[in-house]
Write a protein that holds these residues in place. Sequence first.
Motif, PDB file in Angstrom:
ATOM      1  N   TYR A   3      17.482 -98.303  29.614  1.00 13.58           N
ATOM      2  CA  TYR A   3      17.851 -98.335  28.186  1.00 13.58           C
ATOM      3  C   TYR A   3      17.372 -99.630  27.521  1.00 13.58           C
ATOM      4  CZ  TYR A   3      20.812 -98.336  24.024  1.00 13.58           C
ATOM      5  OH  TYR A   3      21.265 -98.395  22.726  1.00 13.58           O
ATOM      6  N   ARG A   4      17.446-100.743  28.224  1.00 11.98           N
ATOM      7  CA  ARG A   4      17.034-102.013  27.630  1.00 11.98           C
ATOM      8  C   ARG A   4      15.551-102.012  27.286  1.00 11.98           C
ATOM      9  NH1 ARG A   4      14.963-106.953  28.664  1.00 11.98           N
ATOM     10  NH2 ARG A   4      16.026-108.765  27.725  1.00 11.98           N
ATOM     11  N   THR A   5      14.723-101.426  28.129  1.00 13.78           N
ATOM     12  CA  THR A   5      13.288-101.357  27.856  1.00 13.78           C
ATOM     13  C   THR A   5      13.002-100.479  26.647  1.00 13.78           C
ATOM     14  OG1 THR A   5      12.907-101.606  30.234  1.00 13.78           O
ATOM     15  CG2 THR A   5      11.052-100.879  28.885  1.00 13.78           C
ATOM     16  N   VAL A   6      13.728 -99.370  26.527  1.00 18.55           N
ATOM     17  CA  VAL A   6      13.545 -98.491  25.367  1.00 18.55           C
ATOM     18  C   VAL A   6      13.917 -99.219  24.071  1.00 18.55           C
ATOM     19  CG1 VAL A   6      14.324 -96.357  24.277  1.00 18.55           C
ATOM     20  CG2 VAL A   6      13.893 -96.403  26.733  1.00 18.55           C
ATOM     21  N   VAL A   7      15.038 -99.929  24.103  1.00 21.19           N
ATOM     22  CA  VAL A   7      15.458-100.681  22.909  1.00 21.19           C
ATOM     23  C   VAL A   7      14.450-101.776  22.567  1.00 21.19           C
ATOM     24  CG1 VAL A   7      17.261-102.180  21.980  1.00 21.19           C
ATOM     25  CG2 VAL A   7      17.887-100.148  23.263  1.00 21.19           C
ATOM     26  N   MET A   8      13.887-102.418  23.577  1.00 18.32           N
ATOM     27  CA  MET A   8      12.899-103.469  23.339  1.00 18.32           C
ATOM     28  C   MET A   8      11.651-102.913  22.647  1.00 18.32           C
ATOM     29  SD  MET A   8      11.101-106.018  26.110  1.00 18.32           S
ATOM     30  CE  MET A   8      10.200-104.659  26.848  1.00 18.32           C
ATOM     31  N   TYR A   9      11.162-101.767  23.113  1.00 13.48           N
ATOM     32  CA  TYR A   9       9.998-101.151  22.478  1.00 13.48           C
ATOM     33  C   TYR A   9      10.317-100.657  21.064  1.00 13.48           C
ATOM     34  CZ  TYR A   9       7.344-101.326  26.831  1.00 13.48           C
ATOM     35  OH  TYR A   9       6.667-101.755  27.944  1.00 13.48           O
ATOM     36  N   MET A  10      11.531-100.174  20.856  1.00 14.53           N
ATOM     37  CA  MET A  10      11.931 -99.755  19.519  1.00 14.53           C
ATOM     38  C   MET A  10      11.986-100.950  18.561  1.00 14.53           C
ATOM     39  SD  MET A  10      12.250 -96.494  19.399  1.00 14.53           S
ATOM     40  CE  MET A  10      13.091 -96.394  17.831  1.00 14.53           C
ATOM     41  N   GLU A  11      12.480-102.072  19.044  1.00  7.64           N
ATOM     42  CA  GLU A  11      12.503-103.272  18.204  1.00  7.64           C
ATOM     43  C   GLU A  11      11.098-103.735  17.844  1.00  7.64           C
ATOM     44  OE1 GLU A  11      16.685-105.351  19.769  1.00  7.64           O
ATOM     45  OE2 GLU A  11      14.721-106.091  20.419  1.00  7.64           O
ATOM     46  N   ILE A  12      10.187-103.660  18.789  1.00  5.40           N
ATOM     47  CA  ILE A  12       8.802-104.052  18.497  1.00  5.40           C
ATOM     48  C   ILE A  12       8.188-103.127  17.462  1.00  5.40           C
ATOM     49  CG2 ILE A  12       6.496-104.288  19.494  1.00  5.40           C
ATOM     50  CD1 ILE A  12       7.813-105.143  22.102  1.00  5.40           C
ATOM     51  N   GLY A  13       8.396-101.812  17.605  1.00  3.77           N
ATOM     52  CA  GLY A  13       7.867-100.867  16.626  1.00  3.77           C
ATOM     53  C   GLY A  13       8.458-101.061  15.239  1.00  3.77           C
ATOM     54  N   CYS A  14       9.772-101.317  15.182  1.00  8.33           N
ATOM     55  CA  CYS A  14      10.410-101.547  13.882  1.00  8.33           C
ATOM     56  C   CYS A  14       9.917-102.835  13.241  1.00  8.33           C
ATOM     57  CB  CYS A  14      11.929-101.589  14.049  1.00  8.33           C
ATOM     58  SG  CYS A  14      12.667-100.024  14.526  1.00  8.33           S
ATOM     59  N   PHE A  15       9.719-103.858  14.052  1.00  6.32           N
ATOM     60  CA  PHE A  15       9.214-105.122  13.510  1.00  6.32           C
ATOM     61  C   PHE A  15       7.802-104.959  12.950  1.00  6.32           C
ATOM     62  CE2 PHE A  15       6.848-109.110  14.281  1.00  6.32           C
ATOM     63  CZ  PHE A  15       7.531-109.929  13.387  1.00  6.32           C
ATOM     64  N   VAL A  16       6.942-104.255  13.661  1.00 11.35           N
ATOM     65  CA  VAL A  16       5.574-104.028  13.168  1.00 11.35           C
ATOM     66  C   VAL A  16       5.587-103.195  11.892  1.00 11.35           C
ATOM     67  CG1 VAL A  16       3.372-102.944  13.732  1.00 11.35           C
ATOM     68  CG2 VAL A  16       4.560-104.294  15.458  1.00 11.35           C
ATOM     69  N   THR A 101      14.423-111.145  12.760  1.00 10.98           N
ATOM     70  CA  THR A 101      14.066-110.121  13.750  1.00 10.98           C
ATOM     71  C   THR A 101      13.237-110.705  14.879  1.00 10.98           C
ATOM     72  OG1 THR A 101      14.061-108.491  11.956  1.00 10.98           O
ATOM     73  CG2 THR A 101      13.032-107.852  14.017  1.00 10.98           C
ATOM     74  N   LEU A 102      12.345-111.630  14.547  1.00 15.21           N
ATOM     75  CA  LEU A 102      11.526-112.254  15.583  1.00 15.21           C
ATOM     76  C   LEU A 102      12.370-113.081  16.541  1.00 15.21           C
ATOM     77  CD1 LEU A 102       8.526-112.504  16.418  1.00 15.21           C
ATOM     78  CD2 LEU A 102       8.433-114.617  15.070  1.00 15.21           C
ATOM     79  N   VAL A 103      13.422-113.716  16.046  1.00 18.67           N
ATOM     80  CA  VAL A 103      14.307-114.498  16.904  1.00 18.67           C
ATOM     81  C   VAL A 103      15.205-113.584  17.742  1.00 18.67           C
ATOM     82  CG1 VAL A 103      16.223-116.152  16.910  1.00 18.67           C
ATOM     83  CG2 VAL A 103      14.265-116.517  15.412  1.00 18.67           C
ATOM     84  N   GLY A 104      15.681-112.481  17.157  1.00 21.56           N
ATOM     85  CA  GLY A 104      16.659-111.636  17.833  1.00 21.56           C
ATOM     86  C   GLY A 104      16.103-110.568  18.741  1.00 21.56           C
ATOM     87  N   MET A 105      14.799-110.355  18.755  1.00 19.15           N
ATOM     88  CA  MET A 105      14.246-109.309  19.621  1.00 19.15           C
ATOM     89  C   MET A 105      14.381-109.685  21.094  1.00 19.15           C
ATOM     90  SD  MET A 105      10.885-107.651  17.805  1.00 19.15           S
ATOM     91  CE  MET A 105       9.920-109.123  18.001  1.00 19.15           C
ATOM     92  N   LYS A 106      14.462-108.663  21.940  1.00 19.10           N
ATOM     93  CA  LYS A 106      14.636-108.877  23.372  1.00 19.10           C
ATOM     94  C   LYS A 106      13.381-109.424  24.030  1.00 19.10           C
ATOM     95  CE  LYS A 106      18.059-105.169  23.791  1.00 19.10           C
ATOM     96  NZ  LYS A 106      19.178-106.123  23.962  1.00 19.10           N
ATOM     97  N   SER A 187      20.377-102.257  17.112  1.00 20.28           N
ATOM     98  CA  SER A 187      20.962-103.580  17.329  1.00 20.28           C
ATOM     99  C   SER A 187      22.455-103.604  17.023  1.00 20.28           C
ATOM    100  CB  SER A 187      20.242-104.613  16.469  1.00 20.28           C
ATOM    101  OG  SER A 187      20.304-104.264  15.095  1.00 20.28           O
ATOM    102  N   GLY A 188      22.883-102.861  16.005  1.00 25.47           N
ATOM    103  CA  GLY A 188      24.309-102.791  15.708  1.00 25.47           C
ATOM    104  C   GLY A 188      25.089-102.040  16.760  1.00 25.47           C
ATOM    105  N   LYS A 189      24.474-101.066  17.387  1.00 24.88           N
ATOM    106  CA  LYS A 189      25.146-100.321  18.457  1.00 24.88           C
ATOM    107  C   LYS A 189      25.423-101.204  19.663  1.00 24.88           C
ATOM    108  CE  LYS A 189      24.600 -96.077  21.166  1.00 24.88           C
ATOM    109  NZ  LYS A 189      23.698 -94.929  21.478  1.00 24.88           N
ATOM    110  N   GLU A 190      24.585-102.210  19.866  1.00 26.54           N
ATOM    111  CA  GLU A 190      24.755-103.096  21.017  1.00 26.54           C
ATOM    112  C   GLU A 190      25.513-104.367  20.672  1.00 26.54           C
ATOM    113  OE1 GLU A 190      21.957-105.444  24.304  1.00 26.54           O
ATOM    114  OE2 GLU A 190      21.075-104.139  22.761  1.00 26.54           O
ATOM    115  N   GLY A 191      25.289-104.915  19.491  1.00 25.40           N
ATOM    116  CA  GLY A 191      25.845-106.218  19.164  1.00 25.40           C
ATOM    117  C   GLY A 191      27.206-106.205  18.513  1.00 25.40           C
TER     118      GLY A 191
END
Length: 256
Positions: A3-16, A101-106, A187-191
Amino acid sequence: MNYRTVVMYMEIGCFVSCLCGWILVCSTLPTEYWTFSEVGTIVLTTSNYYSNLWRDCVSDTTGVSDCKDYPSMLALPAFLHGCRALAICSVITGFFGGVLTLVGMKCTKIGGSEIANARVAFAGGVTYLVSGFCGMITYSWWGNRVVSEFLDQNFRAQKFELGAALFVGWGGSVLLLSGGTVLTYFSGKEGLPKTSPARPRRPATYATARTRRTYMLPGSSSRVTLGPPLFYEGRKSRASRAATKTRLTFNRDSFV
Protein backbone atom coordinates in the motif's frame (compact mmCIF):
# COMPACT_ATOMS: atom_id res chain seq x y z
CA MET A 1 3.39 -3.96 -4.43
CA ASN A 2 2.31 -2.85 -0.96
CA TYR A 3 0.00 0.00 0.00
CA ARG A 4 2.82 2.44 0.78
CA THR A 5 4.31 2.04 -2.70
CA VAL A 6 0.92 2.64 -4.32
CA VAL A 7 0.41 5.81 -2.27
CA MET A 8 3.91 7.00 -3.16
CA TYR A 9 3.26 6.63 -6.90
CA MET A 10 -0.11 8.34 -6.53
CA GLU A 11 1.54 11.28 -4.79
CA ILE A 12 4.09 11.58 -7.59
CA GLY A 13 1.35 11.53 -10.24
CA CYS A 14 -0.71 14.13 -8.38
CA PHE A 15 2.31 16.37 -7.93
CA VAL A 16 3.16 16.22 -11.64
CA SER A 17 -0.47 16.92 -12.58
CA CYS A 18 -0.72 19.89 -10.24
CA LEU A 19 2.65 21.24 -11.36
CA CYS A 20 1.59 21.12 -15.02
CA GLY A 21 -1.69 22.82 -14.19
CA TRP A 22 0.09 25.54 -12.22
CA ILE A 23 2.46 26.18 -15.16
CA LEU A 24 -0.51 26.47 -17.54
CA VAL A 25 -2.24 28.95 -15.23
CA CYS A 26 0.94 31.03 -14.94
CA SER A 27 1.38 31.06 -18.71
CA THR A 28 -2.01 32.70 -19.24
CA LEU A 29 -1.21 35.84 -17.22
CA PRO A 30 1.19 37.46 -19.75
CA THR A 31 -0.80 36.19 -22.74
CA GLU A 32 -2.83 38.86 -24.55
CA TYR A 33 -5.37 36.52 -26.15
CA TRP A 34 -7.99 36.40 -23.41
CA THR A 35 -10.49 38.01 -25.78
CA PHE A 36 -10.17 38.86 -29.45
CA SER A 37 -12.21 40.51 -32.16
CA GLU A 38 -11.63 40.76 -35.87
CA VAL A 39 -12.87 43.78 -37.80
CA GLY A 40 -12.50 44.04 -41.58
CA THR A 41 -12.34 47.61 -42.85
CA ILE A 42 -11.42 47.09 -46.50
CA VAL A 43 -10.67 44.03 -48.59
CA LEU A 44 -6.93 43.90 -47.94
CA THR A 45 -6.78 45.26 -44.41
CA THR A 46 -8.16 43.52 -41.33
CA SER A 47 -7.74 44.71 -37.76
CA ASN A 48 -7.50 42.33 -34.84
CA TYR A 49 -8.31 43.52 -31.33
CA TYR A 50 -7.34 41.44 -28.33
CA SER A 51 -6.92 42.11 -24.63
CA ASN A 52 -6.14 40.49 -21.28
CA LEU A 53 -6.04 41.50 -17.62
CA TRP A 54 -3.44 44.20 -18.10
CA ARG A 55 -3.64 45.79 -21.57
CA ASP A 56 -5.45 46.20 -24.88
CA CYS A 57 -3.73 45.39 -28.18
CA VAL A 58 -4.46 45.88 -31.85
CA SER A 59 -2.80 44.50 -34.98
CA ASP A 60 -3.51 44.41 -38.70
CA THR A 61 -2.56 42.32 -41.68
CA THR A 62 0.40 44.54 -42.48
CA GLY A 63 2.21 43.28 -39.38
CA VAL A 64 1.87 46.43 -37.31
CA SER A 65 0.76 45.83 -33.72
CA ASP A 66 0.48 48.08 -30.72
CA CYS A 67 -0.42 47.43 -27.08
CA LYS A 68 -1.52 49.95 -24.50
CA ASP A 69 -1.84 49.40 -20.77
CA TYR A 70 -5.00 50.42 -19.00
CA PRO A 71 -4.58 54.12 -18.19
CA SER A 72 -6.18 54.22 -14.75
CA MET A 73 -6.39 51.46 -12.20
CA LEU A 74 -9.25 53.05 -10.26
CA ALA A 75 -11.35 53.54 -13.38
CA LEU A 76 -11.40 49.81 -14.20
CA PRO A 77 -14.60 47.80 -13.65
CA ALA A 78 -14.99 45.72 -10.50
CA PHE A 79 -14.96 42.37 -12.30
CA LEU A 80 -11.52 43.14 -13.75
CA HIS A 81 -10.12 43.83 -10.28
CA GLY A 82 -11.69 40.60 -9.05
CA CYS A 83 -10.19 38.58 -11.91
CA ARG A 84 -6.77 40.05 -11.26
CA ALA A 85 -6.90 39.25 -7.56
CA LEU A 86 -8.12 35.69 -8.12
CA ALA A 87 -5.50 35.00 -10.79
CA ILE A 88 -2.66 36.20 -8.55
CA CYS A 89 -4.04 34.16 -5.62
CA SER A 90 -4.12 31.10 -7.86
CA VAL A 91 -0.46 31.52 -8.77
CA ILE A 92 0.69 32.16 -5.18
CA THR A 93 -1.27 29.31 -3.60
CA GLY A 94 -0.14 26.95 -6.36
CA PHE A 95 3.49 27.77 -5.58
CA PHE A 96 3.10 27.08 -1.86
CA GLY A 97 1.10 23.95 -2.64
CA GLY A 98 4.02 22.64 -4.67
CA VAL A 99 6.47 23.35 -1.83
CA LEU A 100 4.29 21.60 0.77
CA THR A 101 3.65 18.61 -1.46
CA LEU A 102 7.33 18.27 -2.29
CA VAL A 103 8.20 18.22 1.41
CA GLY A 104 5.39 15.83 2.41
CA MET A 105 5.74 13.18 -0.29
CA LYS A 106 7.00 9.75 0.73
CA CYS A 107 9.67 9.60 -1.96
CA THR A 108 11.49 12.78 -0.88
CA LYS A 109 12.08 11.78 2.79
CA ILE A 110 12.49 15.41 3.83
CA GLY A 111 9.95 15.51 6.67
CA GLY A 112 9.82 13.52 9.88
CA SER A 113 7.56 10.55 10.52
CA GLU A 114 5.02 9.04 8.14
CA ILE A 115 2.10 10.77 9.85
CA ALA A 116 3.84 14.16 9.78
CA ASN A 117 4.62 13.77 6.06
CA ALA A 118 1.03 12.76 5.35
CA ARG A 119 -0.26 15.86 7.13
CA VAL A 120 2.11 18.11 5.21
CA ALA A 121 1.02 16.48 1.94
CA PHE A 122 -2.61 16.97 2.98
CA ALA A 123 -1.94 20.70 3.49
CA GLY A 124 -0.32 20.81 0.05
CA GLY A 125 -3.35 19.13 -1.54
CA VAL A 126 -5.74 21.60 0.10
CA THR A 127 -3.57 24.50 -1.13
CA TYR A 128 -3.67 23.06 -4.65
CA LEU A 129 -7.46 22.88 -4.42
CA VAL A 130 -7.62 26.55 -3.43
CA SER A 131 -5.38 27.41 -6.38
CA GLY A 132 -7.57 25.44 -8.79
CA PHE A 133 -10.77 27.01 -7.51
CA CYS A 134 -9.33 30.52 -7.82
CA GLY A 135 -8.21 29.84 -11.38
CA MET A 136 -11.53 28.26 -12.36
CA ILE A 137 -13.50 31.20 -10.95
CA THR A 138 -11.25 33.66 -12.80
CA TYR A 139 -11.59 32.12 -16.26
CA SER A 140 -15.26 31.28 -15.84
CA TRP A 141 -16.08 34.81 -14.68
CA TRP A 142 -14.20 36.34 -17.62
CA GLY A 143 -15.75 33.93 -20.13
CA ASN A 144 -19.25 34.54 -18.79
CA ARG A 145 -18.77 38.29 -19.19
CA VAL A 146 -17.60 37.91 -22.80
CA VAL A 147 -20.43 35.53 -23.76
CA SER A 148 -23.14 37.64 -22.12
CA GLU A 149 -21.95 40.78 -23.94
CA PHE A 150 -21.72 38.92 -27.25
CA LEU A 151 -25.26 37.52 -26.98
CA ASP A 152 -26.79 40.76 -25.70
CA GLN A 153 -28.78 42.45 -28.48
CA ASN A 154 -28.72 45.82 -26.73
CA PHE A 155 -24.94 45.90 -26.32
CA ARG A 156 -23.72 48.47 -28.87
CA ALA A 157 -20.00 48.47 -28.15
CA GLN A 158 -17.47 46.25 -29.85
CA LYS A 159 -18.10 42.58 -29.17
CA PHE A 160 -15.33 40.11 -28.41
CA GLU A 161 -15.00 36.33 -28.44
CA LEU A 162 -13.28 33.82 -26.17
CA GLY A 163 -9.52 33.74 -26.54
CA ALA A 164 -7.09 30.85 -26.40
CA ALA A 165 -5.80 31.83 -22.96
CA LEU A 166 -9.17 31.01 -21.36
CA PHE A 167 -9.12 27.42 -22.63
CA VAL A 168 -5.52 26.97 -21.48
CA GLY A 169 -6.49 28.33 -18.06
CA TRP A 170 -9.49 26.01 -17.83
CA GLY A 171 -7.29 23.02 -18.59
CA GLY A 172 -4.74 24.06 -15.95
CA SER A 173 -7.46 24.58 -13.35
CA VAL A 174 -8.89 21.12 -14.03
CA LEU A 175 -5.44 19.59 -13.55
CA LEU A 176 -5.01 21.45 -10.27
CA LEU A 177 -8.42 20.37 -8.99
CA SER A 178 -8.08 16.72 -10.00
CA GLY A 179 -4.55 16.32 -8.65
CA GLY A 180 -5.35 18.19 -5.44
CA THR A 181 -8.46 16.08 -4.83
CA VAL A 182 -6.66 12.75 -5.17
CA LEU A 183 -3.69 13.96 -3.11
CA THR A 184 -5.97 15.24 -0.34
CA TYR A 185 -7.88 11.96 -0.21
CA PHE A 186 -4.87 9.65 0.12
CA SER A 187 -2.86 11.87 2.47
CA GLY A 188 -5.86 12.70 4.64
CA LYS A 189 -6.78 9.04 4.92
CA GLU A 190 -3.35 8.33 6.41
CA GLY A 191 -2.50 11.51 8.29
CA LEU A 192 -5.75 12.66 9.86
CA PRO A 193 -6.99 10.84 12.98
CA LYS A 194 -10.28 9.00 12.85
CA THR A 195 -13.22 10.58 14.65
CA SER A 196 -14.73 7.41 16.17
CA PRO A 197 -12.08 4.72 16.74
CA ALA A 198 -13.48 1.26 17.37
CA ARG A 199 -12.59 0.06 20.85
CA PRO A 200 -12.00 -3.71 21.18
CA ARG A 201 -14.30 -5.40 23.67
CA ARG A 202 -12.66 -7.16 26.59
CA PRO A 203 -13.29 -10.90 26.45
CA ALA A 204 -15.00 -12.51 29.43
CA THR A 205 -12.61 -14.39 31.72
CA TYR A 206 -13.24 -17.62 33.59
CA ALA A 207 -13.47 -15.82 36.93
CA THR A 208 -16.02 -13.37 35.55
CA ALA A 209 -18.15 -16.19 34.19
CA ARG A 210 -18.02 -18.13 37.49
CA THR A 211 -18.88 -15.04 39.54
CA ARG A 212 -21.77 -14.18 37.23
CA ARG A 213 -23.10 -17.73 37.42
CA THR A 214 -22.79 -17.68 41.22
CA TYR A 215 -24.90 -14.55 41.56
CA MET A 216 -27.53 -15.93 39.19
CA LEU A 217 -28.33 -18.92 41.43
CA PRO A 218 -31.98 -19.21 42.59
CA GLY A 219 -32.93 -17.48 45.83
CA SER A 220 -34.11 -20.66 47.61
CA SER A 221 -30.57 -21.89 48.25
CA SER A 222 -29.15 -20.16 51.31
CA ARG A 223 -25.64 -21.61 51.06
CA VAL A 224 -23.39 -21.79 48.03
CA THR A 225 -20.65 -24.32 47.58
CA LEU A 226 -17.96 -23.56 45.01
CA GLY A 227 -16.59 -26.23 42.73
CA PRO A 228 -12.85 -26.51 42.14
CA PRO A 229 -11.00 -23.57 43.71
CA LEU A 230 -9.64 -20.90 41.37
CA PHE A 231 -6.24 -20.50 43.00
CA TYR A 232 -4.00 -22.90 45.00
CA GLU A 233 -1.29 -21.90 47.39
CA GLY A 234 1.67 -24.23 47.13
CA ARG A 235 1.59 -27.91 46.36
CA LYS A 236 -0.99 -29.97 48.24
CA SER A 237 -1.78 -33.64 48.24
CA ARG A 238 -5.02 -35.08 46.99
CA ALA A 239 -6.30 -35.65 50.53
CA SER A 240 -5.66 -32.03 51.53
CA ARG A 241 -7.35 -30.84 48.30
CA ALA A 242 -10.41 -32.96 49.04
CA ALA A 243 -10.54 -31.69 52.63
CA THR A 244 -10.24 -28.13 51.45
CA LYS A 245 -12.95 -28.72 48.86
CA THR A 246 -15.34 -29.95 51.53
CA ARG A 247 -14.47 -27.20 54.04
CA LEU A 248 -14.83 -24.27 51.55
CA THR A 249 -18.45 -23.38 52.11
CA PHE A 250 -19.50 -19.76 52.03
CA ASN A 251 -22.58 -17.84 52.96
CA ARG A 252 -24.38 -15.77 50.30
CA ASP A 253 -23.66 -12.60 52.22
CA SER A 254 -19.91 -13.10 51.82
CA PHE A 255 -20.14 -12.32 48.07
CA VAL A 256 -21.87 -8.98 48.56
